[in-house]
Design a protein around this motif. Structure first.
Motif, short mmCIF file in Angstrom:
data_model
loop_
_atom_site.label_atom_id
_atom_site.label_comp_id
_atom_site.label_asym_id
_atom_site.label_seq_id
_atom_site.Cartn_x
_atom_site.Cartn_y
_atom_site.Cartn_z
N LEU A 232 51.87 -41.00 61.76
CA LEU A 232 51.14 -42.14 61.20
C LEU A 232 51.95 -43.43 61.31
N ASP A 233 51.31 -44.55 61.02
CA ASP A 233 51.95 -45.86 60.81
C ASP A 233 52.74 -46.33 62.04
N TRP A 234 51.98 -46.75 63.05
CA TRP A 234 52.57 -47.18 64.32
C TRP A 234 52.74 -48.70 64.40
N GLU A 235 52.73 -49.36 63.25
CA GLU A 235 52.73 -50.82 63.26
C GLU A 235 53.92 -51.42 64.00
N LEU A 236 55.08 -50.75 63.94
CA LEU A 236 56.30 -51.30 64.53
C LEU A 236 56.58 -50.72 65.92
N SER A 237 55.61 -50.02 66.49
CA SER A 237 55.84 -49.35 67.77
C SER A 237 55.90 -50.35 68.92
N THR A 238 56.61 -49.93 69.97
CA THR A 238 56.72 -50.74 71.19
C THR A 238 57.33 -49.85 72.27
N LEU A 239 57.59 -50.40 73.44
CA LEU A 239 58.45 -49.71 74.41
C LEU A 239 59.87 -50.17 74.14
N GLY A 240 60.80 -49.22 74.14
CA GLY A 240 62.17 -49.61 73.84
C GLY A 240 63.14 -48.48 74.05
N ASP A 241 64.30 -48.60 73.43
CA ASP A 241 65.36 -47.61 73.56
C ASP A 241 65.08 -46.47 72.59
N PRO A 242 64.88 -45.24 73.09
CA PRO A 242 64.58 -44.13 72.18
C PRO A 242 65.67 -43.90 71.13
N LEU A 243 66.91 -44.35 71.41
CA LEU A 243 67.97 -44.18 70.41
C LEU A 243 67.71 -45.00 69.15
N ALA A 244 66.83 -45.99 69.24
CA ALA A 244 66.45 -46.74 68.04
C ALA A 244 65.73 -45.82 67.07
N ASP A 245 64.73 -45.09 67.57
CA ASP A 245 64.00 -44.13 66.75
C ASP A 245 64.90 -43.00 66.27
N PHE A 246 65.66 -42.44 67.20
CA PHE A 246 66.44 -41.26 66.85
C PHE A 246 67.50 -41.59 65.81
N SER A 247 68.18 -42.73 65.99
CA SER A 247 69.21 -43.11 65.01
C SER A 247 68.58 -43.46 63.66
N TYR A 248 67.38 -44.02 63.70
CA TYR A 248 66.67 -44.33 62.44
C TYR A 248 66.32 -43.03 61.71
N PHE A 249 65.83 -42.03 62.44
CA PHE A 249 65.54 -40.71 61.87
C PHE A 249 66.82 -40.11 61.27
N LEU A 250 67.95 -40.27 61.96
CA LEU A 250 69.23 -39.72 61.50
C LEU A 250 69.77 -40.45 60.27
N MET A 251 69.24 -41.64 59.95
CA MET A 251 69.67 -42.36 58.75
C MET A 251 69.51 -41.49 57.51
N SER A 252 68.53 -40.57 57.54
CA SER A 252 68.31 -39.70 56.36
C SER A 252 69.56 -38.89 56.03
N TRP A 253 70.36 -38.56 57.05
CA TRP A 253 71.55 -37.74 56.83
C TRP A 253 72.70 -38.54 56.23
N VAL A 254 72.62 -39.85 56.23
CA VAL A 254 73.67 -40.69 55.62
C VAL A 254 73.11 -41.47 54.43
N THR A 255 71.93 -41.04 53.95
CA THR A 255 71.28 -41.68 52.81
C THR A 255 71.21 -40.70 51.66
N GLU A 256 71.60 -41.14 50.47
CA GLU A 256 71.59 -40.27 49.28
C GLU A 256 70.16 -39.78 48.98
N PRO A 257 70.02 -38.52 48.55
CA PRO A 257 68.70 -38.04 48.15
C PRO A 257 68.21 -38.80 46.92
#
Length: 350
Positions: A232-257
């Protein structure tokens, strides 16, 4: 266990003209039959989202906010184009039904898509789930992201959906502009980032569709299986560097629960949540990479971008156009996000 998306009654300021909307749907949505009833989905500060119910089934409507908006923000028309391109490829998105750019119908640009049934999960620690269930859901998330990044965007008719190359340079410039346009006070950490980030942009080696906000609560999971039924929620989608998405997803691992996507300190066999190394390995295997670069710059960038987004919410509170009660709480995060971004920048050598 029920994790169906929660709806709330529609407040006066968010009401739609159901008669005009039903007329539009009759003319534009295949198979639609009225009358309509509706409720608003809880959460979602950016583009107000509604559940529509009718004799022909359930639908979802997303619209731009009412009132004055920043340039390029709330691009529901782009969002619609993206899901209309992806849906035929088999990538999990809701079926698109129609885009209305005539603000005269309900007072804002909107689109209608199918309602996808399933689980909407907010807490990345997945309380109430067994370890093997958590592992399955995390594997589904990373596999779906890898599938997005390996989707042929030319075949999907999205070859001109974004500019080629220099993704991070353009994004840093864009979010700097967005931040400045909604600035309400001077924040030294943000000023430092605005100076440092453009001078240290990493080289882009791949281009893909980028979701822009890929996290656990932006997807619908199958009710029984560990499978993503719709992103869902594709408002910020574009063509770009896939590492932007992947590193953003990985932010969960350095964010407190804290009841959202953060899982820092919660990974390993006891919980079933894969450690960050296992997620990186699985993503790289699925996308043909031999590894990822140092992530601290990417974490700094992602937090800078979130600072810009939350500052926009804060500005909308000042202007009186924010669409969610959560907006005020979100705005208070802006200082914490800016400080965290600068912390990762320093780890990356700033």
């Amino acid at each position: 266990m029920t994790d169906a998306p929660q709806t709330i009654p529609v407040a006066d300021k968010d009401r739609l003209d159901l008669d005009r909307l039903a007329d539009w749907m009759t003319a534009n949505v295949a198979g639609f039959r009225g009358p309509l009833s509706y409720a608003k989905f809880a959460g979602g500060q950016s583009n107000p989202t509604y559940r529509l119910d009718s004799p022909s089934g359930a639908y979802v409507l997303r619209r731009k906010p009412f009132g004055p908006l920043l340039p390029s923000a709330h691009a529901v028309d782009r969002e619609y184009r993206l899901i209309a391109g992806l849906h035929p490829t088999g990538f999990p998105v809701a079926r698109p039904y129609g885009l209305c750019e005539d603000e005269g119908v309900i007072g804002a640009v909107f689109y209608v898509m199918a309602m996808v049934d399933g689980r909407n999960l907010w807490d990345g620690t997945l309380p109430g789930y067994a370890p093997e269930q958590r592992t399955g859901l995390y594997h589904a998330m990373v596999d779906t992201l890898a599938a997005l990044h390996t989707t042929d965007y030319q075949v999907a008719g999205l070859g001109d959906y974004g500019k080629p190359g220099n993704y991070f340079a353009r994004q840093v410039e864009r979010w700097t502009r967005q931040y400045r346009a909604s600035e309400t006070e001077v924040m030294p950490d943000v000023d430092r980032l605005i100076d440092w980030l453009p001078r240290t942009v990493p080289e882009q080696t791949r281009t893909s569709i980028v979701h822009g906000d890929y996290r656990i609560d932006n997807m619908i999971f199958d009710a029984a299986e560990p499978r993503v039924r719709a992103v869902l929620d594709w408002e910020l989608s574009t063509l770009g560097d896939p590492l932007a998405d992947f590193s953003y997803f990985l932010m969960s691992w350095v964010t407190e629960p804290e009841g959202r996507s953060g899982v820092k300190g919660m990974t390993g066999p006891a919980t079933g949540i894969p450690p960050i190394e296992a997620i990186v390995e699985r993503y790289c295997a699925a996308t043909g990479r031999d590894g990822v670069p140092d992530l601290n710059w990417y974490f700094a960038y992602n937090l800078f971008r979130l600072t810009g987004i939350v500052q926009g919410i804060k500005k909308r509170i000042v202007d009186g156009t924010a669409s969610s009660a959560q907006a005020e709480r979100s705005a208070a995060q802006v200082y914490r996000l800016a400080a965290a971004s600068w912390h990762f920048a320093q780890k990356a050598g700033a």
